[in-house]
Design a protein around this motif. Sequence first.
Motif, mmCIF file in Angstrom:
data_model
loop_
_atom_site.group_PDB
_atom_site.id
_atom_site.type_symbol
_atom_site.label_atom_id
_atom_site.label_comp_id
_atom_site.label_asym_id
_atom_site.label_seq_id
_atom_site.Cartn_x
_atom_site.Cartn_y
_atom_site.Cartn_z
ATOM 1 N N GLY A 63 4.258 -0.906 14.535
ATOM 2 C CA GLY A 63 3.639 0.154 13.750
ATOM 3 C C GLY A 63 2.393 -0.330 13.030
ATOM 4 O O GLY A 63 1.350 0.318 13.052
ATOM 5 N N GLY A 64 2.536 -1.471 12.405
ATOM 6 C CA GLY A 64 1.409 -2.030 11.681
ATOM 7 C C GLY A 64 0.253 -2.350 12.603
ATOM 8 O O GLY A 64 -0.914 -2.097 12.289
ATOM 9 N N LEU A 65 0.573 -2.882 13.736
ATOM 10 C CA LEU A 65 -0.477 -3.230 14.694
ATOM 11 C C LEU A 65 -1.223 -1.975 15.153
ATOM 12 O O LEU A 65 -2.455 -1.936 15.160
ATOM 13 N N ALA A 66 -0.463 -0.967 15.488
ATOM 14 C CA ALA A 66 -1.086 0.244 16.007
ATOM 15 C C ALA A 66 -1.933 0.956 14.954
ATOM 16 O O ALA A 66 -2.989 1.497 15.252
ATOM 17 N N SER A 67 -1.457 0.946 13.730
ATOM 18 C CA SER A 67 -2.176 1.698 12.709
ATOM 19 C C SER A 67 -3.060 0.806 11.850
ATOM 20 O O SER A 67 -3.686 1.284 10.921
ATOM 21 N N SER A 68 -3.086 -0.463 12.168
ATOM 22 C CA SER A 68 -3.773 -1.468 11.341
ATOM 23 C C SER A 68 -3.572 -1.194 9.853
ATOM 24 O O SER A 68 -4.512 -1.008 9.099
ATOM 25 N N GLY A 69 -2.328 -1.175 9.470
ATOM 26 C CA GLY A 69 -1.970 -1.027 8.057
ATOM 27 C C GLY A 69 -0.527 -1.427 7.902
ATOM 28 O O GLY A 69 0.370 -0.737 8.357
ATOM 29 N N SER A 70 -0.281 -2.553 7.271
ATOM 30 C CA SER A 70 1.057 -3.130 7.348
ATOM 31 C C SER A 70 1.992 -2.646 6.249
ATOM 32 O O SER A 70 3.181 -2.881 6.308
ATOM 33 N N LYS A 71 1.445 -2.016 5.221
ATOM 34 C CA LYS A 71 2.283 -1.641 4.081
ATOM 35 C C LYS A 71 2.920 -2.862 3.434
ATOM 36 O O LYS A 71 4.058 -2.810 2.972
ATOM 37 N N LEU A 72 2.179 -3.941 3.460
ATOM 38 C CA LEU A 72 2.651 -5.151 2.808
ATOM 39 C C LEU A 72 1.720 -5.508 1.662
ATOM 40 O O LEU A 72 0.513 -5.255 1.731
ATOM 41 N N VAL A 73 2.293 -6.101 0.631
ATOM 42 C CA VAL A 73 1.475 -6.677 -0.436
ATOM 43 C C VAL A 73 1.855 -8.149 -0.548
ATOM 44 O O VAL A 73 3.027 -8.477 -0.748
ATOM 45 N N GLY A 74 0.906 -9.016 -0.389
ATOM 46 C CA GLY A 74 1.165 -10.448 -0.508
ATOM 47 C C GLY A 74 1.138 -10.875 -1.969
ATOM 48 O O GLY A 74 0.304 -10.400 -2.740
ATOM 49 N N VAL A 75 2.056 -11.743 -2.345
ATOM 50 C CA VAL A 75 2.093 -12.236 -3.724
ATOM 51 C C VAL A 75 2.246 -13.743 -3.698
ATOM 52 O O VAL A 75 3.110 -14.271 -2.989
ATOM 53 N N ILE A 76 1.405 -14.434 -4.444
ATOM 54 C CA ILE A 76 1.541 -15.883 -4.550
ATOM 55 C C ILE A 76 1.710 -16.274 -6.008
ATOM 56 O O ILE A 76 0.862 -15.958 -6.838
ATOM 57 N N VAL A 77 2.807 -16.922 -6.287
ATOM 58 C CA VAL A 77 3.053 -17.432 -7.637
ATOM 59 C C VAL A 77 3.280 -18.943 -7.543
ATOM 60 O O VAL A 77 3.660 -19.453 -6.489
ATOM 61 N N PRO A 78 3.041 -19.656 -8.626
ATOM 62 C CA PRO A 78 3.183 -21.112 -8.553
ATOM 63 C C PRO A 78 4.631 -21.575 -8.587
ATOM 64 O O PRO A 78 4.931 -22.689 -8.175
ATOM 65 N N SER A 79 5.514 -20.716 -9.055
ATOM 66 C CA SER A 79 6.898 -21.159 -9.246
ATOM 67 C C SER A 79 7.790 -19.950 -9.424
ATOM 68 O O SER A 79 7.338 -18.885 -9.850
ATOM 69 N N LEU A 80 9.050 -20.099 -9.082
ATOM 70 C CA LEU A 80 9.999 -19.029 -9.404
ATOM 71 C C LEU A 80 10.986 -19.492 -10.464
ATOM 72 O O LEU A 80 11.659 -18.689 -11.091
ATOM 73 N N THR A 81 11.081 -20.802 -10.653
ATOM 74 C CA THR A 81 12.047 -21.296 -11.625
ATOM 75 C C THR A 81 11.511 -21.168 -13.044
ATOM 76 O O THR A 81 12.279 -21.142 -13.991
ATOM 77 N N ASN A 82 10.198 -21.104 -13.184
ATOM 78 C CA ASN A 82 9.647 -20.742 -14.481
ATOM 79 C C ASN A 82 9.774 -19.223 -14.600
ATOM 80 O O ASN A 82 9.105 -18.478 -13.901
ATOM 81 N N ILE A 83 10.611 -18.806 -15.492
ATOM 82 C CA ILE A 83 11.061 -17.416 -15.545
ATOM 83 C C ILE A 83 9.931 -16.397 -15.724
ATOM 84 O O ILE A 83 10.093 -15.217 -15.392
#
Lengths: 340, 340
Positions: A63-83
């Motif tokens: 679906g994403g390929l065909a419509s060139s829209g993945s409905k995804l949001v990328g998130v980058i954080v440095p850590s998950l253990t820091n609350i």
Amino acid sequence: MGAKRLAGRQRGVTLADVALLAQVSEITVSRILRNHGPIGADTRERVMAAVRETGYVPNRLAGGLASSGSKLVGVIVPSLTNIVFPEVLGGIRSALEGTGFQAVIAVSDYDLDTEQELIASLLAWKPEAMVIAGLDHTDMARAMLVGSGVRIAEVMEIDSQPIDLAVGLSHRQAGFDTGQYLLGRGYRRFGYVGHDWTSDHRARLRHDGLVAALGEAKVELVETCRFEGPSSIGAGRDMLAQILARRRDLDVVVFSNDDMATGGVFHCLGAGIKPKQDLALFGFNGLDVGQALPTPLSTVRSNRFLIGKTAIEKLLGQRERPETREIIDTGYEIITGATA
Amino acid sequence: MGAKRLAGRQRGVTLADVALLAQVSEITVSRILRNHGPIGADTRERVMAAVRETGYVPNRLAGGLASSGSKLVGVIVPSLTNIVFPEVLGGIRSALEGTGFQAVIAVSDYDLDTEQELIASLLAWKPEAMVIAGLDHTDMARAMLVGSGVRIAEVMEIDSQPIDLAVGLSHRQAGFDTGQYLLGRGYRRFGYVGHDWTSDHRARLRHDGLVAALGEAKVELVETCRFEGPSSIGAGRDMLAQILARRRDLDVVVFSNDDMATGGVFHCLGAGIKPKQDLALFGFNGLDVGQALPTPLSTVRSNRFLIGKTAIEKLLGQRERPETREIIDTGYEIITGATA
DNA sequence: CCGCCAAATGACAGCGCTAACATAAACGCC
DNA sequence: GGCGTTTATGTTAGCGCTGTCATTTGGCGG
């Protein structure tokens, strides 16, 4: 005999299977599943039945390929253990709710090279937007982000210029205000307990802001102690012990964050030092753990949830990369607490 | 004029662009980028240069679709603010490192219907494996998981039968051992402080195990106090205050987890109750916060990191859904601490 | 009863990539 | 020096879906 696809589940149910069963074309099924375009009531009924019967699960890759829209949001954080970062993610989730978007979370471990790799890896999924903690990136990372055309939000800090959008607070200012607050309370002999700031660059900004405020009042940080590693309660406890062994005459210790400060309170409790009365302690973040202490921590509340929420709302509210930079200050507030 | 694709970046760089620039076919570029098949040194050189020049980022949607293998691992946890789950994710990340796989994390908020939706949503990305916290799912969710053919690991607990693979510890047994340990230390007047177990079903298992152990020794839980909400330090503090107001003669209080127990210690510190001496306290998890307390918490250490790591290693070690169920016990250990 | 419009559905191409099968050189080996 | 064999590359045909155009049907005013 000449079955195009082996019997049953081997290759998975596709749109074609559903369409066949419901006696309509694939595109009709697709439209019904996406609420797109006019559909007859009976057709919809028939198709939905077929979907249920086959247990069809759409293939988002296709679906994403065909419509060139993945409905995804990328998130980058440095850590998950820091609350604090899970809390930002909480805000992101709340803003994403009901939008059909899905967050893909990656963790950089406070390392810019890792971050760069993660950016490449996430961009490969053609996300529609991207949220990254911090303003500091490798040149390559910045180039990839700009080149991708994806809408970017850089969150947590607003102390330097973002690529497009920054959402957060000024850590330097927060540090400065901390200094002024403590000076206003009459403290004059300042100690500082921190952690590794090659990785946690925002802790350094707060430190610098603090020093600037003290400087204006001609007060000096008389002793500094930094743990060579990530912040933790245990480190805070040990470092406070250490700094007090070096200088017995401090009247306030500022910690790099609430984890460290909580450790400091623990040291005091163990060593019979009365917080505030014998020694004032100050943190940063306004974490639950600090506020639940017998002597609630004096600290600065950063609005992590709001940061995540605001970033996503802003990003989804625009369809393109914006022309102009924008900086959103989610603010902070000093919590008076019982330790300073 | 008849440009197949508008000049420049508008549609993004594709394999075709790189291939054209490097004077090779698309498949050669593809192979080089995936280290797949034999490649001449000079060709590789030329292609890599073209990749760099164009700033090509592969489209994983297309790649996944073509190869029907997304290199994704779906992960569903009930929460990120409860630090144990980020720790499991840490283990997952560590096992995923260098494998080219990417985790997609979703949060169910301790709600099985939400979990079911997330499962559907994650399966749509055609993950190669899936890790889900807990053994408890809706029938529909279980059906989707089984029907998908994806390898599944259910983590955290092993108290009932998994779909394929369970990695974790027996919470009932941990509760039981807690009871035996405390009985062995001579405690007889037991209180229990817990939180909402309609959502945190594992807390209930530990409670039941505890009661069973006490039952064998003809000891009763003389008072129980449950907070109607998620566990937190603050709740633990308040609930301990409450239970002590009702019964002054308890000699030990078992908490549903370390967060709650830490709150309990805080209450004691504030109320002048000496942990262990006046009142014994016992937690579950072995979190850092509990171990950094002036009186380190007596508790049970669960190996969260190991759970995540083991689950992934096991999943990636198999190419298909296994025929037989497997249960991996990552164990736990009682930490003697200073509060019981 | 014709023409016209909207509603409902379909045909077809193609998103960007890769598996599977060629093909084409280069390399021994007896 | 013919034959198998490796090593390096290309050709073809989709993966499963959706955008963009048709096309079909029924309704309705004149």
